[in-house]
Design a protein around this motif. Sequence first.
Motif, mmCIF file in Angstrom:
data_model
loop_
_atom_site.group_PDB
_atom_site.id
_atom_site.type_symbol
_atom_site.label_atom_id
_atom_site.label_comp_id
_atom_site.label_asym_id
_atom_site.label_seq_id
_atom_site.Cartn_x
_atom_site.Cartn_y
_atom_site.Cartn_z
ATOM 1 N N LYS A 165 0.836 -1.209 0.000
ATOM 2 C CA LYS A 165 0.000 0.000 0.000
ATOM 3 C C LYS A 165 0.870 1.258 0.000
ATOM 4 C CE LYS A 165 -4.139 -1.755 2.297
ATOM 5 N NZ LYS A 165 -4.914 -1.725 3.553
ATOM 6 N N MET A 166 1.970 1.245 0.757
ATOM 7 C CA MET A 166 2.869 2.394 0.757
ATOM 8 C C MET A 166 3.448 2.630 -0.632
ATOM 9 S SD MET A 166 5.001 2.356 4.312
ATOM 10 C CE MET A 166 4.663 0.859 5.216
ATOM 11 N N LEU A 167 3.854 1.555 -1.304
ATOM 12 C CA LEU A 167 4.395 1.699 -2.656
ATOM 13 C C LEU A 167 3.323 2.176 -3.639
ATOM 14 C CD1 LEU A 167 6.717 -1.430 -2.860
ATOM 15 C CD2 LEU A 167 7.401 0.970 -2.659
ATOM 16 N N LEU A 168 2.095 1.702 -3.466
ATOM 17 C CA LEU A 168 1.007 2.161 -4.330
ATOM 18 C C LEU A 168 0.680 3.632 -4.064
ATOM 19 C CD1 LEU A 168 -1.262 -0.998 -4.290
ATOM 20 C CD2 LEU A 168 0.124 -0.145 -6.200
ATOM 21 N N ASN A 169 0.839 4.058 -2.827
ATOM 22 C CA ASN A 169 0.661 5.475 -2.502
ATOM 23 C C ASN A 169 1.707 6.324 -3.237
ATOM 24 O OD1 ASN A 169 -1.095 7.195 -1.057
ATOM 25 N ND2 ASN A 169 0.460 7.534 0.504
ATOM 26 N N VAL A 170 2.926 5.834 -3.275
ATOM 27 C CA VAL A 170 3.982 6.513 -4.038
ATOM 28 C C VAL A 170 3.613 6.519 -5.521
ATOM 29 C CG1 VAL A 170 6.396 6.354 -4.774
ATOM 30 C CG2 VAL A 170 5.806 6.002 -2.373
ATOM 31 N N GLY A 171 3.134 5.361 -6.023
ATOM 32 C CA GLY A 171 2.715 5.279 -7.420
ATOM 33 C C GLY A 171 1.610 6.263 -7.739
ATOM 34 N N HIS A 172 0.690 6.427 -6.816
ATOM 35 C CA HIS A 172 -0.394 7.401 -6.998
ATOM 36 C C HIS A 172 0.173 8.815 -7.073
ATOM 37 C CE1 HIS A 172 -3.294 10.330 -5.365
ATOM 38 N NE2 HIS A 172 -4.090 9.746 -6.241
ATOM 39 N N ALA A 173 1.111 9.148 -6.192
ATOM 40 C CA ALA A 173 1.718 10.486 -6.199
ATOM 41 C C ALA A 173 2.432 10.747 -7.523
ATOM 42 C CB ALA A 173 2.678 10.636 -5.025
ATOM 43 N N ILE A 174 3.136 9.752 -8.031
ATOM 44 C CA ILE A 174 3.835 9.899 -9.314
ATOM 45 C C ILE A 174 2.822 10.092 -10.434
ATOM 46 C CG2 ILE A 174 5.257 8.675 -11.008
ATOM 47 C CD1 ILE A 174 6.742 7.445 -8.545
ATOM 48 N N LYS A 175 1.741 9.325 -10.394
ATOM 49 C CA LYS A 175 0.670 9.469 -11.393
ATOM 50 C C LYS A 175 0.147 10.902 -11.408
ATOM 51 C CE LYS A 175 -3.658 8.477 -10.357
ATOM 52 N NZ LYS A 175 -5.075 8.561 -10.590
ATOM 53 N N GLU A 176 -0.094 11.458 -10.241
ATOM 54 C CA GLU A 176 -0.624 12.821 -10.149
ATOM 55 C C GLU A 176 0.402 13.848 -10.606
ATOM 56 O OE1 GLU A 176 -3.890 13.679 -9.403
ATOM 57 O OE2 GLU A 176 -4.063 11.511 -9.707
ATOM 58 N N MET A 177 1.661 13.652 -10.252
ATOM 59 C CA MET A 177 2.698 14.612 -10.657
ATOM 60 C C MET A 177 2.915 14.607 -12.162
ATOM 61 S SD MET A 177 5.540 14.647 -7.598
ATOM 62 C CE MET A 177 6.239 13.105 -8.044
ATOM 63 N N ARG A 178 2.686 13.477 -12.816
ATOM 64 C CA ARG A 178 2.862 13.405 -14.264
ATOM 65 C C ARG A 178 1.844 14.261 -15.001
ATOM 66 N NH1 ARG A 178 3.210 7.597 -16.469
ATOM 67 N NH2 ARG A 178 3.994 8.704 -18.263
ATOM 68 N N LYS A 179 0.765 14.638 -14.321
ATOM 69 C CA LYS A 179 -0.273 15.473 -14.936
ATOM 70 C C LYS A 179 0.066 16.960 -14.856
ATOM 71 C CE LYS A 179 -4.034 12.452 -13.470
ATOM 72 N NZ LYS A 179 -5.234 12.430 -12.610
ATOM 73 N N ASP A 180 0.979 17.342 -13.986
ATOM 74 C CA ASP A 180 1.268 18.753 -13.728
ATOM 75 C C ASP A 180 2.333 19.302 -14.665
ATOM 76 O OD1 ASP A 180 -0.533 18.983 -11.683
ATOM 77 O OD2 ASP A 180 0.931 18.620 -10.100
ATOM 78 N N PHE A 181 2.230 20.611 -14.921
ATOM 79 C CA PHE A 181 3.291 21.347 -15.592
ATOM 80 C C PHE A 181 4.069 22.073 -14.516
ATOM 81 C CE2 PHE A 181 0.182 21.304 -19.142
ATOM 82 C CZ PHE A 181 1.009 20.752 -20.111
ATOM 83 N N LEU A 182 5.348 21.858 -14.486
ATOM 84 C CA LEU A 182 6.180 22.562 -13.514
ATOM 85 C C LEU A 182 6.669 23.881 -14.074
ATOM 86 C CD1 LEU A 182 8.210 19.546 -12.095
ATOM 87 C CD2 LEU A 182 6.123 20.580 -11.206
ATOM 88 N N GLY A 183 6.533 24.073 -15.372
ATOM 89 C CA GLY A 183 6.932 25.313 -16.017
ATOM 90 C C GLY A 183 6.636 25.207 -17.491
ATOM 91 N N ARG A 184 6.633 26.337 -18.151
ATOM 92 C CA ARG A 184 6.394 26.356 -19.590
ATOM 93 C C ARG A 184 7.491 27.174 -20.255
ATOM 94 N NH1 ARG A 184 0.174 26.242 -21.226
ATOM 95 N NH2 ARG A 184 -0.427 24.615 -19.796
ATOM 96 N N PHE A 185 7.807 26.754 -21.463
ATOM 97 C CA PHE A 185 8.820 27.463 -22.235
ATOM 98 C C PHE A 185 8.214 27.883 -23.569
ATOM 99 C CE2 PHE A 185 11.004 24.544 -19.448
ATOM 100 C CZ PHE A 185 11.968 25.366 -18.880
ATOM 101 N N GLY A 186 8.660 28.991 -24.098
ATOM 102 C CA GLY A 186 8.167 29.445 -25.397
ATOM 103 C C GLY A 186 8.083 30.948 -25.463
ATOM 104 N N ASP A 187 7.465 31.439 -26.533
ATOM 105 C CA ASP A 187 7.375 32.894 -26.770
ATOM 106 C C ASP A 187 6.557 33.600 -25.705
ATOM 107 O OD1 ASP A 187 8.908 32.637 -29.008
ATOM 108 O OD2 ASP A 187 7.199 32.383 -30.350
ATOM 109 N N ALA A 188 5.424 33.036 -25.330
ATOM 110 C CA ALA A 188 4.558 33.693 -24.365
ATOM 111 C C ALA A 188 4.046 32.671 -23.369
ATOM 112 C CB ALA A 188 3.406 34.389 -25.073
ATOM 113 N N PRO A 189 4.888 32.226 -22.432
ATOM 114 C CA PRO A 189 4.419 31.226 -21.474
ATOM 115 C C PRO A 189 3.249 31.768 -20.635
ATOM 116 C CG PRO A 189 6.617 31.966 -20.890
ATOM 117 C CD PRO A 189 6.254 32.619 -22.182
ATOM 118 N N GLY A 190 2.268 30.900 -20.390
ATOM 119 C CA GLY A 190 1.128 31.312 -19.566
ATOM 120 C C GLY A 190 1.567 31.521 -18.131
#
Length: 191
Positions: A165-190
């Motif tokens: 269960k602890m490892l699955l909790n870590v897996g869940h956290a990784i799943k959620e973090m994969r959905k996030d943008f930590l930053g954007r690059f380009g001409d006009a980042p939001g």
Amino acid sequence: MKYEIKYSKENAPKVGLVTNAISGAFSVDGKIEAEGQFRALFEQFRTEGVISQDSIFYEKRTFDMHDAQEVAELFGRERVDVMILLESAFPNGNAFLTLANDPYLFKIPLIVTAPYEIELAGRPEWTTNAWCGVIMSNYVAKQIDRKIFPLAGWPNDPDFQDELKMLLNVGHAIKEMRKDFLGRFGDAPGG
């Protein structure tokens, strides 16, 4: 200890579980016992919401890289969040390499597990040699720079269930973090 998961049933990780063993060697009874206990725990976790309802328990045991390729394609197509590889006896190393090196599966948490040696009446000391398979898989993982989480034990043991269960909790956290943008690059980042 009774470990409590930190996410809701609706947000539980989608798990893909597959078993691996070499063909024609070691105890069939030992393999069946390990796989049966994992099947029961998988269904218990699905009922409790520890894993998502659409999690996959791959019914056939993989014996070689061709079997493993079918699993890799299925788990990739279904976009599992966490993969569990059960070494139910000493495995075929090419199966692990195929699964661990798949382009999609390479990026998700991989738990490699095996039960302790089972004692069956009238059987030799090394009934399944399953943990040796985890050691071998760990060696291969280090060669390809693939991170894994090794886990030993029997699924009906509450301590094993807590660790999983602890490892699955870590897996869940990784799943959620994969959905996030930590930053954007380009001409006009939001922003």
